[in-house]
Design an enzyme around this catalytic site. Structure first.
Site, PDB file in Angstrom:
ATOM      1  N   ARG A 117       0.841  -1.208   0.000  1.00 38.41           N
ATOM      2  CA  ARG A 117       0.000   0.000   0.000  1.00 38.41           C
ATOM      3  C   ARG A 117       0.869   1.248   0.000  1.00 38.41           C
ATOM      4  O   ARG A 117       0.821   2.047  -0.926  1.00 38.41           O
ATOM      5  CB  ARG A 117      -0.917  -0.011   1.222  1.00 38.41           C
ATOM      6  CG  ARG A 117      -1.769   1.246   1.375  1.00 38.41           C
ATOM      7  CD  ARG A 117      -2.470   1.233   2.711  1.00 38.41           C
ATOM      8  NE  ARG A 117      -1.534   0.912   3.790  1.00 38.41           N
ATOM      9  CZ  ARG A 117      -1.849   0.804   5.069  1.00 38.41           C
ATOM     10  NH1 ARG A 117      -3.093   0.962   5.445  1.00 38.41           N
ATOM     11  NH2 ARG A 117      -0.947   0.520   5.973  1.00 38.41           N
TER      12      ARG A 117
ATOM     13  N   VAL B  26      -5.861  -2.438  -0.879  1.00 38.14           N
ATOM     14  CA  VAL B  26      -6.882  -3.486  -1.043  1.00 38.14           C
ATOM     15  C   VAL B  26      -8.264  -3.051  -0.553  1.00 38.14           C
ATOM     16  O   VAL B  26      -9.269  -3.659  -0.922  1.00 38.14           O
ATOM     17  CB  VAL B  26      -6.484  -4.816  -0.349  1.00 38.14           C
ATOM     18  CG1 VAL B  26      -5.194  -5.383  -0.919  1.00 38.14           C
ATOM     19  CG2 VAL B  26      -6.412  -4.663   1.170  1.00 38.14           C
TER      20      VAL B  26
ATOM     21  N   ASN C 129      -3.184 -11.580   2.072  1.00 44.91           N
ATOM     22  CA  ASN C 129      -2.456 -11.451   3.338  1.00 44.91           C
ATOM     23  C   ASN C 129      -2.556 -10.051   3.955  1.00 44.91           C
ATOM     24  O   ASN C 129      -2.443  -9.900   5.161  1.00 44.91           O
ATOM     25  CB  ASN C 129      -0.982 -11.804   3.082  1.00 44.91           C
ATOM     26  CG  ASN C 129      -0.079 -11.356   4.211  1.00 44.91           C
ATOM     27  OD1 ASN C 129       0.009 -12.011   5.257  1.00 44.91           O
ATOM     28  ND2 ASN C 129       0.604 -10.225   4.039  1.00 44.91           N
TER      29      ASN C 129
ATOM     30  N   TYR D 114     -11.223  -6.885  14.446  1.00 49.37           N
ATOM     31  CA  TYR D 114     -10.220  -7.738  13.780  1.00 49.37           C
ATOM     32  C   TYR D 114     -10.688  -9.203  13.750  1.00 49.37           C
ATOM     33  O   TYR D 114     -10.619  -9.872  12.706  1.00 49.37           O
ATOM     34  CB  TYR D 114      -8.905  -7.593  14.541  1.00 49.37           C
ATOM     35  CG  TYR D 114      -7.737  -8.354  13.981  1.00 49.37           C
ATOM     36  CD1 TYR D 114      -7.074  -7.917  12.840  1.00 49.37           C
ATOM     37  CD2 TYR D 114      -7.269  -9.509  14.617  1.00 49.37           C
ATOM     38  CE1 TYR D 114      -5.985  -8.606  12.349  1.00 49.37           C
ATOM     39  CE2 TYR D 114      -6.176 -10.199  14.135  1.00 49.37           C
ATOM     40  CZ  TYR D 114      -5.528  -9.748  12.999  1.00 49.37           C
ATOM     41  OH  TYR D 114      -4.451 -10.432  12.513  1.00 49.37           O
TER      42      TYR D 114
ATOM     43  N   ILE E   6       3.054 -13.721  15.848  1.00 51.90           N
ATOM     44  CA  ILE E   6       4.199 -13.817  14.939  1.00 51.90           C
ATOM     45  C   ILE E   6       4.985 -12.509  15.020  1.00 51.90           C
ATOM     46  O   ILE E   6       4.384 -11.422  14.998  1.00 51.90           O
ATOM     47  CB  ILE E   6       3.732 -14.054  13.478  1.00 51.90           C
ATOM     48  CG1 ILE E   6       2.764 -15.257  13.386  1.00 51.90           C
ATOM     49  CG2 ILE E   6       4.928 -14.239  12.554  1.00 51.90           C
ATOM     50  CD1 ILE E   6       3.327 -16.609  13.782  1.00 51.90           C
TER      51      ILE E   6
HETATM   52  P1  NAP Z   1       2.584  -6.096   9.107  1.00 51.84           P
HETATM   53  O1  NAP Z   1       4.003  -6.396   9.410  1.00 51.84           O
HETATM   54  O2  NAP Z   1       1.911  -4.940   9.762  1.00 51.84           O
HETATM   55  O3  NAP Z   1       2.440  -5.972   7.506  1.00 51.84           O
HETATM   56  C1  NAP Z   1       1.199  -5.674   6.950  1.00 51.84           C
HETATM   57  C2  NAP Z   1       1.316  -5.696   5.443  1.00 51.84           C
HETATM   58  O4  NAP Z   1       0.002  -5.452   4.908  1.00 51.84           O
HETATM   59  C3  NAP Z   1       2.232  -4.619   4.912  1.00 51.84           C
HETATM   60  O5  NAP Z   1       2.902  -5.117   3.775  1.00 51.84           O
HETATM   61  C4  NAP Z   1       1.243  -3.514   4.500  1.00 51.84           C
HETATM   62  O6  NAP Z   1       1.703  -2.734   3.415  1.00 51.84           O
HETATM   63  C5  NAP Z   1       0.089  -4.350   4.030  1.00 51.84           C
HETATM   64  N1  NAP Z   1      -1.174  -3.598   4.034  1.00 51.84           N
HETATM   65  C6  NAP Z   1      -1.847  -3.093   5.084  1.00 51.84           C
HETATM   66  N2  NAP Z   1      -2.953  -2.493   4.675  1.00 51.84           N
HETATM   67  C7  NAP Z   1      -2.985  -2.621   3.324  1.00 51.84           C
HETATM   68  C8  NAP Z   1      -3.882  -2.206   2.319  1.00 51.84           C
HETATM   69  N3  NAP Z   1      -4.995  -1.516   2.616  1.00 51.84           N
HETATM   70  N4  NAP Z   1      -3.610  -2.516   1.030  1.00 51.84           N
HETATM   71  C9  NAP Z   1      -2.499  -3.212   0.703  1.00 51.84           C
HETATM   72  N5  NAP Z   1      -1.598  -3.628   1.617  1.00 51.84           N
HETATM   73  C10 NAP Z   1      -1.849  -3.328   2.913  1.00 51.84           C
HETATM   74  O7  NAP Z   1       1.641  -7.337   9.444  1.00 51.84           O
HETATM   75  P2  NAP Z   1       1.948  -8.910   9.483  1.00 51.84           P
HETATM   76  O8  NAP Z   1       2.112  -9.290  10.906  1.00 51.84           O
HETATM   77  O9  NAP Z   1       2.958  -9.308   8.491  1.00 51.84           O
HETATM   78  O10 NAP Z   1       0.503  -9.434   9.038  1.00 51.84           O
HETATM   79  C11 NAP Z   1       0.242 -10.041   7.797  1.00 51.84           C
HETATM   80  C12 NAP Z   1      -1.110 -10.741   7.893  1.00 51.84           C
HETATM   81  O11 NAP Z   1      -1.046 -11.727   8.931  1.00 51.84           O
HETATM   82  C13 NAP Z   1      -2.245  -9.795   8.288  1.00 51.84           C
HETATM   83  O12 NAP Z   1      -3.419 -10.138   7.601  1.00 51.84           O
HETATM   84  C14 NAP Z   1      -2.423 -10.043   9.761  1.00 51.84           C
HETATM   85  O13 NAP Z   1      -3.717  -9.740  10.200  1.00 51.84           O
HETATM   86  C15 NAP Z   1      -2.107 -11.528   9.841  1.00 51.84           C
HETATM   87  N6  NAP Z   1      -1.718 -11.984  11.174  1.00 51.84           N
HETATM   88  C16 NAP Z   1      -0.611 -11.512  11.794  1.00 51.84           C
HETATM   89  C17 NAP Z   1      -0.288 -11.965  13.060  1.00 51.84           C
HETATM   90  C18 NAP Z   1       0.938 -11.501  13.810  1.00 51.84           C
HETATM   91  O14 NAP Z   1       1.077 -11.857  14.988  1.00 51.84           O
HETATM   92  N7  NAP Z   1       1.832 -10.763  13.228  1.00 51.84           N
HETATM   93  C19 NAP Z   1      -1.111 -12.910  13.686  1.00 51.84           C
HETATM   94  C20 NAP Z   1      -2.246 -13.367  13.018  1.00 51.84           C
HETATM   95  C21 NAP Z   1      -2.533 -12.918  11.752  1.00 51.84           C
HETATM   96  P3  NAP Z   1       2.334  -1.254   3.590  1.00 51.84           P
HETATM   97  O15 NAP Z   1       3.495  -1.397   4.514  1.00 51.84           O
HETATM   98  O16 NAP Z   1       2.731  -0.861   2.214  1.00 51.84           O
HETATM   99  O17 NAP Z   1       1.261  -0.402   4.184  1.00 51.84           O
END
Ligand code: NAP
Length: 241
Positions: free
Chosen positions: A34, A61, A87, A153, A186
Site C-alpha cells: 500500500r 486493497v 495477506n 479484527y 508472529i
Molecule cells: P505487518 O508487518 O503490519 O504488515 C502488513 C502488510 O500489509 C504490509 O505489507 C502492509 O503494506 C500491508 N497492508 C496493510 N494495509 C494494506 C492495504 N490496505 N492494502 C495493501 N496492503 C496493505 O503485518 P503482518 O504481521 O505481516 O501481518 C500479515 C497478515 O497476517 C495480516 O493479515 C495479519 O492480520 C495476519 N496476522 C498476523 C499476526 C501476527 O502476529 N503478526 C497474527 C495473526 C494474523 P504497507 O506497509 O505498504 O502499508
C-alpha cells in the site's frame, strides 16, 4: 513460463516471507503493497538476488475500484494469477464499548472487504487458465478464540475463514483449492508494541512464531502434495488454539 502468484501486503512481515518462500519454490511473484514501495522493492531485490522472479504492484486493497483497475490492467498485460495469497491486514484495537466507528470500518474494509476486492476480479481469469490453482487467505487465531480488544479484527478474520470455505466449494470442480492459515503471535511490526515475553508466556511452545514459519505452511499448500486439501483452516500458533 512459471505460474504467477499474487501476495497482498508483501512489503514486510508475513507477506514478505511468503513471497520469498513461494519465489524459492519457483513461482513468479507479484508483490502488492500500500505505502511501503521502498520496502517492497527491497523484498523484490532479495528475491531476484536469490534467483527468483518478482514484480511490484501497489494498490490499497480496501479501495475496491483501485484494486480492480490495478489487477485487471496487470492480468491483461501479464496473464492470470495461478495463485493468490490474501495477506494484507491491519489492526486497530480497542474494547468494543470504546471502539471508534472509523476503527471498526477500517479493519473490516481492509481485512474482509479486501479479500473480496482482490479475489473478485481474479477468479474468472484463474478459472479460464484451466490449470487448477491455489488461494490462501491469512486469517488469525483471533477468529478462532476471540481476543479482548479485537472484536473488529476477529470479526474480519472469521469472515475470511467463512468466505474461503465457501469459495473452496465454488471452485473445487476446477481443481482450485482455497484454504485459510491462522497465525498466532508472529514477530512482525503488527505486534511490535506488545511485550514479547508476555505473548510467549501464553503459548504452549513457549515462544512467538517467525514469519517464515507461516510462510512454510502457505508454501506447503502450494505444492502438488496439498492438492487434496481445501476449505480448511490451519493454525500456525505454537499450540494456542
Ligand atoms: P505487518 O508487518 O503490519 O504488515 C502488513 C502488510 O500489509 C504490509 O505489507 C502492509 O503494506 C500491508 N497492508 C496493510 N494495509 C494494506 C492495504 N490496505 N492494502 C495493501 N496492503 C496493505 O503485518 P503482518 O504481521 O505481516 O501481518 C500479515 C497478515 O497476517 C495480516 O493479515 C495479519 O492480520 C495476519 N496476522 C498476523 C499476526 C501476527 O502476529 N503478526 C497474527 C495473526 C494474523 P504497507 O506497509 O505498504 O502499508
Amino acid at each position: 513460463m512459471s505460474r504467477r502468484v499474487l501476495v497482498t501486503g508483501a512489503s514486510r512481515g508475513i507477506g514478505a516471507a511468503i513471497a520469498r518462500e513461494l519465489a524459492a519454490a519457483g513461482f513468479q511473484i507479484t508483490l502488492n503493497y500500500r505505502s511501503g514501495e521502498a520496502e517492497a522493492q527491497a523484498v523484490a531485490a532479495s528475491i531476484e538476488s536469490a534467483g527468483g522472479a518478482a514484480q511490484l504492484l501497489g494498490f490499497d486493497v480496501s479501495d475496491r475500484a483501485a484494486t480492480e483497475a490495478a489487477l485487471l490492467d496487470d492480468i491483461e498485460k501479464n496473464g492470470a494469477f495461478w495463485g493468490i495469497v490474501s495477506n494484507a491486514g491491519v489492526v486497530a484495537d480497542a474494547p468494543l464499548a470504546g471502539m471508534p466507528p472509523e476503527d471498526w470500518d477500517r479493519v473490516i474494509r481492509t481485512n474482509l472487504d479486501g479479500f473480496y476486492n482482490v479475489l473478485s476480479p481474479l477468479l474468472m481469469p484463474l478459472v479460464r487458465l484451466r490449470d487448477g490453482g491455489r488461494i490462501v487467505a491469512i486469517s488469525s487465531v483471533s477468529a478462532l478464540a476471540g481476543t479482548r480488544g479485537q472484536a473488529n479484527y476477529a470479526a474480519s478474520k472469521a469472515g475470511i475463514i467463512a468466505a474461503t470455505r465457501s469459495v473452496s466449494k465454488e471452485l473445487a470442480k476446477r481443481k482450485i483449492t482455497a484454504n485459510a492459515v491462522a497465525p498466532g503471535f508472529i514477530a512482525t511490526d503488527m505486534v511490535a508494541d506488545l511485550d514479547e515475553a508476555e505473548m510467549a508466556s501464553g503459548v504452549p511452545l513457549g515462544r512467538v512464531g517467525k514469519p517464515e514459519e507461516v510462510a512454510a505452511t502457505v508454501a506447503f499448500l502450494f505444492t502438488d502434495g496439498a492438492a487434496y486439501i481445501t476449505g480448511q483452516t490451519i493454525a500456525v500458533d505454537g499450540g494456542l488454539t
